[in-house]
Design a protein around this motif. Sequence first.
Motif, PDB file in Angstrom:
ATOM      1  N   VAL A 124      -5.915  -0.506   0.768  1.00  0.00           N
ATOM      2  CA  VAL A 124      -5.628  -1.767   1.455  1.00  0.00           C
ATOM      3  C   VAL A 124      -5.070  -2.802   0.476  1.00  0.00           C
ATOM      4  O   VAL A 124      -5.636  -3.026  -0.596  1.00  0.00           O
ATOM      5  CB  VAL A 124      -6.902  -2.327   2.124  1.00  0.00           C
ATOM      6  N   THR A 125      -3.957  -3.433   0.860  1.00  0.00           N
ATOM      7  CA  THR A 125      -3.410  -4.554   0.088  1.00  0.00           C
ATOM      8  C   THR A 125      -4.178  -5.815   0.457  1.00  0.00           C
ATOM      9  O   THR A 125      -4.264  -6.175   1.638  1.00  0.00           O
ATOM     10  CB  THR A 125      -1.921  -4.767   0.420  1.00  0.00           C
TER      11      THR A 125
ATOM     12  N   PRO B 213      -6.044 -10.586  -6.284  1.00  0.00           N
ATOM     13  CA  PRO B 213      -5.178  -9.796  -5.391  1.00  0.00           C
ATOM     14  C   PRO B 213      -5.199  -8.335  -5.844  1.00  0.00           C
ATOM     15  O   PRO B 213      -5.076  -8.045  -7.038  1.00  0.00           O
ATOM     16  CB  PRO B 213      -3.799 -10.429  -5.595  1.00  0.00           C
ATOM     17  N   SER B 214      -5.361  -7.422  -4.890  1.00  0.00           N
ATOM     18  CA  SER B 214      -5.598  -6.021  -5.251  1.00  0.00           C
ATOM     19  C   SER B 214      -5.044  -5.060  -4.231  1.00  0.00           C
ATOM     20  O   SER B 214      -4.794  -5.413  -3.074  1.00  0.00           O
ATOM     21  CB  SER B 214      -7.114  -5.757  -5.376  1.00  0.00           C
TER      22      SER B 214
ATOM     23  N   LEU C  72      -0.887  -7.338  -8.376  1.00  0.00           N
ATOM     24  CA  LEU C  72      -2.032  -6.724  -7.715  1.00  0.00           C
ATOM     25  C   LEU C  72      -2.783  -5.781  -8.644  1.00  0.00           C
ATOM     26  O   LEU C  72      -2.185  -4.916  -9.289  1.00  0.00           O
ATOM     27  CB  LEU C  72      -1.580  -5.954  -6.466  1.00  0.00           C
ATOM     28  N   LEU C  73      -4.093  -5.958  -8.700  1.00  0.00           N
ATOM     29  CA  LEU C  73      -4.928  -5.027  -9.440  1.00  0.00           C
ATOM     30  C   LEU C  73      -4.978  -3.699  -8.701  1.00  0.00           C
ATOM     31  O   LEU C  73      -4.900  -3.659  -7.468  1.00  0.00           O
ATOM     32  CB  LEU C  73      -6.343  -5.585  -9.587  1.00  0.00           C
TER      33      LEU C  73
ATOM     34  N   SER D 263       0.816  -1.213   0.000  1.00  0.00           N
ATOM     35  CA  SER D 263       0.000   0.000   0.000  1.00  0.00           C
ATOM     36  C   SER D 263       0.852   1.267   0.000  1.00  0.00           C
ATOM     37  O   SER D 263       0.524   2.248  -0.678  1.00  0.00           O
ATOM     38  CB  SER D 263      -0.950  -0.002   1.209  1.00  0.00           C
ATOM     39  N   ASP D 264       1.957   1.257   0.751  1.00  0.00           N
ATOM     40  CA  ASP D 264       2.835   2.428   0.766  1.00  0.00           C
ATOM     41  C   ASP D 264       3.481   2.646  -0.600  1.00  0.00           C
ATOM     42  O   ASP D 264       3.642   3.780  -1.053  1.00  0.00           O
ATOM     43  CB  ASP D 264       3.917   2.278   1.838  1.00  0.00           C
TER      44      ASP D 264
END
Length: 442
Positions: free
Chosen positions: A162-163, A171-172, A371-372, A46-47
């Motif tokens: 949010v991861t 996965p997003s 990750l989308l 997320s960062d």
Amino acid sequence: MDLLEKIKASGVIGAGGAGFPTHVKLNCKVDYFIINGLECEPLLQSDKYMMRNKSDEIVQAAEEIGKLIGAMHIVIGLKEEYFEEIKALKKSIEKFNSRAELHLSKAFYPAGDEQILVYEVIGKTIPPGGIPLNVGAVVSNSGTVFNVFEAMEDKPVIYKFVTVIGEIDKPSIIKVPIGTSVREVLKKCGGATIKDYDLIMGGPMMGKKISKGEAESRVITKTDGAIIVIPKNHYLVEREKVTIEHMKNQAKAACIQCHFCTEMCPRNLIGHPLNPHKIMRNIALDEMNDMTIKEALICCECGVCELYACPMGLSPKRINVYLKGKLREKGIRWENKTDKFTAEVLREYRKIPTERLVVRLQLNKYKRQRLLENEEINPIEVRIPLRQGIGADTNPIVNVGDIVEKGQVIGIVEEGKMGANVHASISGVVSEINSDISIKAT
């Protein structure tokens, strides 16, 4: 309204840790303002997303915060392997003629621990039990700094990036209104790919494990940055089932006093008098030496000792957590006997590579998941906790049946108390108020 007042009004708290109110943290004067973009825990991204996509906002807010606290140095810490993020931040620094500098770190755990980051940046050890302010620094997570930018624009904290990773269909990195149920987040990401699973809220080393059933009632708060979906029989889940008595018996039967837990302890390596192997010996021999046991109070609970260092699979961290509780029940607090702390000369050679840690945690199958991005949830109902970080509960200023607009303040901190305001993350009708405020979309 000055910047501190805007930050308080917007309900900004630490986005990457325990949720300390940012208007309190920034009410100081220091030499260094350090932005933590190191994503301490494995798998979390997320960062990285924030620095890659919100670099302009982060750099602008960093400048304003630097002025507010009188910082001579503004430093953004991130990993040297974050090529896209480095490029984005350099571009923004040049665009706004910012004095911010980048501090590039190797990928080791726990590089994002604020005490480790401070040592890496300015070469000073924060005293055990202390905070960065003790050595002339303030540290804020990159997500927190972005929220400060939003506060500058009079926008409150009402969502999180949010991861969502692991045994999940899609996965997003997903934009989630505060108060959205974890179940709803998983559904938006296509649901779990396995029937029996547990969840880690946060990172695999320090995050909280919850069951599939608990996901029904758990909601996303201002401090949540990740959800990891793992099999119910995963190694990390099974470890959590071991009782404290069994851990004590394991220590008696198997602790070989190899010292690895101490030699790899990140806090010991920057000079803190924390010796997990001595604590384990006391537990094993039922000696309970007061001076040794007190060291548990300065454990940061990073998990290196038990999830990486110990060759016998013992649980020094959980023993420390247990002892902390017992000591605090007795009102015992840590007291430093000196203000001189020297880092271990072999520290550089004892840093734990993140890649190797991921393998040790049996999570390497998730490391390369793509990750989308740019997904967003629009929930029909949210449940917003009245306390989401360190400090007092907020007091509701709405009633059941009230119509509220997205961004409207619905709970405020009593004057003189430490805490953070909360706001409606969706527009709708207040349906229930207890320890949280439920809102149903109209």
